[in-house]
Design a protein around this motif. Structure first.
Motif, PDB file in Angstrom:
ATOM      1  N   ILE A  69       0.855  -1.195   0.000  1.00  0.00           N
ATOM      2  CA  ILE A  69       0.000   0.000   0.000  1.00  0.00           C
ATOM      3  C   ILE A  69       0.888   1.241   0.000  1.00  0.00           C
ATOM      4  CG2 ILE A  69      -1.719   1.314   1.315  1.00  0.00           C
ATOM      5  CD1 ILE A  69      -2.766  -1.317   2.368  1.00  0.00           C
ATOM      6  N   ASP A  70       0.525   2.202  -0.827  1.00  0.00           N
ATOM      7  CA  ASP A  70       1.265   3.460  -0.890  1.00  0.00           C
ATOM      8  C   ASP A  70       0.281   4.541  -1.348  1.00  0.00           C
ATOM      9  OD1 ASP A  70       4.597   3.844  -0.985  1.00  0.00           O
ATOM     10  OD2 ASP A  70       3.424   5.523  -1.786  1.00  0.00           O
ATOM     11  N   ASN A  71       0.628   5.799  -1.096  1.00  0.00           N
ATOM     12  CA  ASN A  71      -0.285   6.848  -1.560  1.00  0.00           C
ATOM     13  C   ASN A  71       0.355   7.756  -2.608  1.00  0.00           C
ATOM     14  OD1 ASN A  71       1.411   8.373   0.000  1.00  0.00           O
ATOM     15  ND2 ASN A  71      -0.169   9.306   1.268  1.00  0.00           N
ATOM     16  N   SER A  72       1.489   7.320  -3.161  1.00  0.00           N
ATOM     17  CA  SER A  72       2.127   8.112  -4.221  1.00  0.00           C
ATOM     18  C   SER A  72       1.824   7.471  -5.573  1.00  0.00           C
ATOM     19  CB  SER A  72       3.646   8.145  -3.992  1.00  0.00           C
ATOM     20  OG  SER A  72       4.307   8.436  -5.199  1.00  0.00           O
ATOM     21  N   THR A  73       1.216   8.245  -6.446  1.00  0.00           N
ATOM     22  CA  THR A  73       0.896   7.736  -7.780  1.00  0.00           C
ATOM     23  C   THR A  73       2.169   7.355  -8.523  1.00  0.00           C
ATOM     24  OG1 THR A  73      -0.937   9.287  -7.769  1.00  0.00           O
ATOM     25  CG2 THR A  73      -0.395   8.322  -9.889  1.00  0.00           C
ATOM     26  N   GLU A  77       3.017   3.620  -9.862  1.00  0.00           N
ATOM     27  CA  GLU A  77       3.237   3.337 -11.299  1.00  0.00           C
ATOM     28  C   GLU A  77       4.487   2.490 -11.486  1.00  0.00           C
ATOM     29  OE1 GLU A  77       3.193   7.098 -13.297  1.00  0.00           O
ATOM     30  OE2 GLU A  77       1.005   7.218 -13.201  1.00  0.00           O
ATOM     31  N   LYS A  78       5.529   2.797 -10.702  1.00  0.00           N
ATOM     32  CA  LYS A  78       6.761   1.997 -10.774  1.00  0.00           C
ATOM     33  C   LYS A  78       6.522   0.585 -10.245  1.00  0.00           C
ATOM     34  CE  LYS A  78      10.900   3.141 -11.075  1.00  0.00           C
ATOM     35  NZ  LYS A  78      11.889   2.922 -12.135  1.00  0.00           N
ATOM     36  N   ALA A  79       5.606   0.475  -9.271  1.00  0.00           N
ATOM     37  CA  ALA A  79       5.357  -0.830  -8.634  1.00  0.00           C
ATOM     38  C   ALA A  79       4.550  -1.763  -9.535  1.00  0.00           C
ATOM     39  CB  ALA A  79       4.618  -0.623  -7.302  1.00  0.00           C
ATOM     40  N   ALA A  80       3.748  -1.195 -10.415  1.00  0.00           N
ATOM     41  CA  ALA A  80       2.803  -2.008 -11.208  1.00  0.00           C
ATOM     42  C   ALA A  80       3.445  -3.230 -11.882  1.00  0.00           C
ATOM     43  CB  ALA A  80       2.096  -1.121 -12.222  1.00  0.00           C
ATOM     44  N   PRO A  81       4.637  -3.105 -12.511  1.00  0.00           N
ATOM     45  CA  PRO A  81       5.220  -4.289 -13.171  1.00  0.00           C
ATOM     46  C   PRO A  81       5.575  -5.424 -12.210  1.00  0.00           C
ATOM     47  CG  PRO A  81       6.343  -2.262 -13.859  1.00  0.00           C
ATOM     48  CD  PRO A  81       5.440  -1.898 -12.737  1.00  0.00           C
ATOM     49  N   TYR A  82       5.656  -5.131 -10.917  1.00  0.00           N
ATOM     50  CA  TYR A  82       6.018  -6.185  -9.956  1.00  0.00           C
ATOM     51  C   TYR A  82       4.788  -6.916  -9.425  1.00  0.00           C
ATOM     52  CZ  TYR A  82      10.444  -3.795 -10.215  1.00  0.00           C
ATOM     53  OH  TYR A  82      11.594  -3.215 -10.688  1.00  0.00           O
ATOM     54  N   ALA A  83       3.606  -6.499  -9.867  1.00  0.00           N
ATOM     55  CA  ALA A  83       2.382  -7.177  -9.421  1.00  0.00           C
ATOM     56  C   ALA A  83       2.272  -8.535 -10.114  1.00  0.00           C
ATOM     57  CB  ALA A  83       1.170  -6.312  -9.750  1.00  0.00           C
ATOM     58  N   SER A  84       1.614  -9.471  -9.446  1.00  0.00           N
ATOM     59  CA  SER A  84       1.414 -10.811 -10.017  1.00  0.00           C
ATOM     60  C   SER A  84       0.117 -11.347  -9.425  1.00  0.00           C
ATOM     61  CB  SER A  84       2.589 -11.718  -9.632  1.00  0.00           C
ATOM     62  OG  SER A  84       2.597 -11.885  -8.224  1.00  0.00           O
ATOM     63  N   ASP A  86      -0.216 -13.138  -6.939  1.00  0.00           N
ATOM     64  CA  ASP A  86      -0.165 -13.143  -5.473  1.00  0.00           C
ATOM     65  C   ASP A  86       0.343 -11.834  -4.870  1.00  0.00           C
ATOM     66  OD1 ASP A  86      -0.934 -15.807  -5.594  1.00  0.00           O
ATOM     67  OD2 ASP A  86       1.154 -16.474  -5.794  1.00  0.00           O
ATOM     68  N   VAL A  87       0.760 -10.930  -5.720  1.00  0.00           N
ATOM     69  CA  VAL A  87       1.295  -9.652  -5.217  1.00  0.00           C
ATOM     70  C   VAL A  87       0.466  -8.519  -5.811  1.00  0.00           C
ATOM     71  CG1 VAL A  87       3.305  -8.119  -5.120  1.00  0.00           C
ATOM     72  CG2 VAL A  87       3.636 -10.604  -5.085  1.00  0.00           C
ATOM     73  N   ARG A  88      -0.169  -7.729  -4.904  1.00  0.00           N
ATOM     74  CA  ARG A  88      -1.006  -6.604  -5.360  1.00  0.00           C
ATOM     75  C   ARG A  88      -0.475  -5.307  -4.787  1.00  0.00           C
ATOM     76  NH1 ARG A  88      -6.367  -5.975  -3.435  1.00  0.00           N
ATOM     77  NH2 ARG A  88      -5.931  -7.273  -1.628  1.00  0.00           N
ATOM     78  N   PHE A  89      -0.722  -4.247  -5.505  1.00  0.00           N
ATOM     79  CA  PHE A  89      -0.386  -2.917  -4.988  1.00  0.00           C
ATOM     80  C   PHE A  89      -1.641  -2.066  -5.041  1.00  0.00           C
ATOM     81  CE2 PHE A  89       3.567  -4.651  -6.687  1.00  0.00           C
ATOM     82  CZ  PHE A  89       4.386  -4.531  -5.572  1.00  0.00           C
ATOM     83  N   GLU A  90      -1.902  -1.337  -3.948  1.00  0.00           N
ATOM     84  CA  GLU A  90      -3.109  -0.502  -3.886  1.00  0.00           C
ATOM     85  C   GLU A  90      -2.742   0.874  -3.373  1.00  0.00           C
ATOM     86  OE1 GLU A  90      -6.297  -1.360  -4.531  1.00  0.00           O
ATOM     87  OE2 GLU A  90      -6.265  -3.562  -4.581  1.00  0.00           O
ATOM     88  N   SER A  91      -3.527   1.848  -3.820  1.00  0.00           N
ATOM     89  CA  SER A  91      -3.360   3.196  -3.302  1.00  0.00           C
ATOM     90  C   SER A  91      -4.118   3.312  -1.992  1.00  0.00           C
ATOM     91  CB  SER A  91      -3.922   4.196  -4.317  1.00  0.00           C
ATOM     92  OG  SER A  91      -3.888   5.477  -3.766  1.00  0.00           O
ATOM     93  N   GLY A  92      -3.461   3.817  -0.972  1.00  0.00           N
ATOM     94  CA  GLY A  92      -4.131   3.979   0.316  1.00  0.00           C
ATOM     95  C   GLY A  92      -3.261   4.739   1.278  1.00  0.00           C
ATOM     96  N   ASP A  93      -3.893   5.208   2.338  1.00  0.00           N
ATOM     97  CA  ASP A  93      -3.185   5.992   3.349  1.00  0.00           C
ATOM     98  C   ASP A  93      -2.861   5.094   4.535  1.00  0.00           C
ATOM     99  OD1 ASP A  93      -2.232   7.769   5.178  1.00  0.00           O
ATOM    100  OD2 ASP A  93      -3.981   9.092   5.144  1.00  0.00           O
TER     101      ASP A  93
END
Ligand SMILES: C[S@@+](CC[C@H](N)C(=O)[O-])C[C@H]1O[C@@H](n2cnc3c(N)ncnc32)[C@H](O)[C@@H]1O
Length: 279
Positions: A69-73, A77-84, A86-93
């Protein structure tokens, strides 16, 4: 009211941050080394940044699912290619206390869901660490582990001098007379974190202050380091590229006057690493 977290969130520059990737990843792996092995744990990485280390940690500990979880767009965006799968990235505080505090991801949905709550170099952006740790502890399942690393170098000239330059003209006026405070000032002493962990029911714990000795090419490289982290708040507050460049030039001069032009430059960097497990 804007928090230090929200004021910092859109000023991240992943490329600048990654300039010292090796130095920045060492504490991440030192923190990870504190984790006790668990079969296929669920992992939450709070303030996951560019996500590369999150995905590596997921693989290294054999996690079943990982949520960063991160709140920086820009960071997400850099994290997106590492998603799979079993691995998710979400915007949040990561500071959000309840659903009303965030328009995006709600930590309340995750209560009691994680075997491991991990946060490297992010909690300093969030005020009131006692409340934040209490909140993060609720995300754990029975027997879960909390591992957090925060920088503890507010007293180093690299931080003191940027705060001083922020009180000078024309910068102070451009920031409405109240420059944003150094988030690292909110970092507590190691023994205070130990007491908090104990109060929260972490019957096992490990808390330590570690000095990381970074050998930079020159003293001026400290500026490149802080541009990726603590100076981001001034970039946001000044909201003017030319003025920010002038700020950085003034800061560089003050830093060289104070520390001397050394090559190489030894940059001692204090960090607090804390780990606890609820049994
Ligand atoms: C110094 S970076 C660390 C990134 C990553 N954990 C690592 O070790 O490389 C701090 C991260 O915390 C994030 N952050 C700061 N305040 C936050 C908040 N309130 N909610 C979510 N993320 C936050 C920033 O966007 C940034 O990506």
């Amino acid at each position: 009211m804007p928090t230090p977290a929200s004021s910092a969130k859109d000023s991240w520059d992943p490329q600048q941050y990654d300039r010292f990737q090796a130095e920045r990843s060492q504490p991440f792996w030192d923190l990870a080394a504190l984790l006790q092995p668990v079969a296929a744990p669920t992992l939450l990485d709070l303030g996951c940044g560019t996500g590369e280390l999150t995905a590596q940690l997921h693989a290294r500990i054999g996690a079943s699912t990982t949520l960063g979880i991160d709140n920086s767009t820009a960071m997400l965006e850099k994290a997106a290619p590492y998603a799979s799968d079993d691995v998710r990235f979400e915007s949040g505080d990561i500071a959000a206390v309840d659903a009303a505090d965030t328009g995006t991801f709600d930590l309340a949905d995750l209560v009691g869901s994680a075997d491991i709550v991990f946060s490297n170099a992010a909690m300093q952006w969030v005020p009131d660490h006692e409340s934040v740790l209490a909140r993060w502890a609720t995300l754990l399942r029975q027997g879960g582990q909390l591992a957090v690393q925060v920088p503890s170098n507010a007293d180093h000239p690299s931080h003191v001098l940027s705060a001083e330059v922020a009180t000078e003209s024309p910068f102070v006026e451009a920031m409405g007379g109240t420059p944003p405070p150094d988030p690292v000032l909110g970092v507590l002493k190691p023994e205070q974190y130990a007491v908090i962990l104990d109060k929260l029911g972490f019957t096992e714990q490990h808390v330590r202050l570690q000095v990381y000795g970074h050998r930079l090419d020159t003293t001026a490289d400290v500026v490149e380091w802080t541009k990726g982290t603590s100076l981001t708040r001034f970039r946001t507050a000044l909201n003017d590229d030319a003025l920010f460049d002038a700020f950085v030039a003034r800061y560089r001069q003050r830093l060289l006057d104070c520390l001397g032009e050394q090559s190489p430059f030894f940059y001692p960097f204090k960090r607090v690493l804390l780990w606890g497990r609820m049994t």
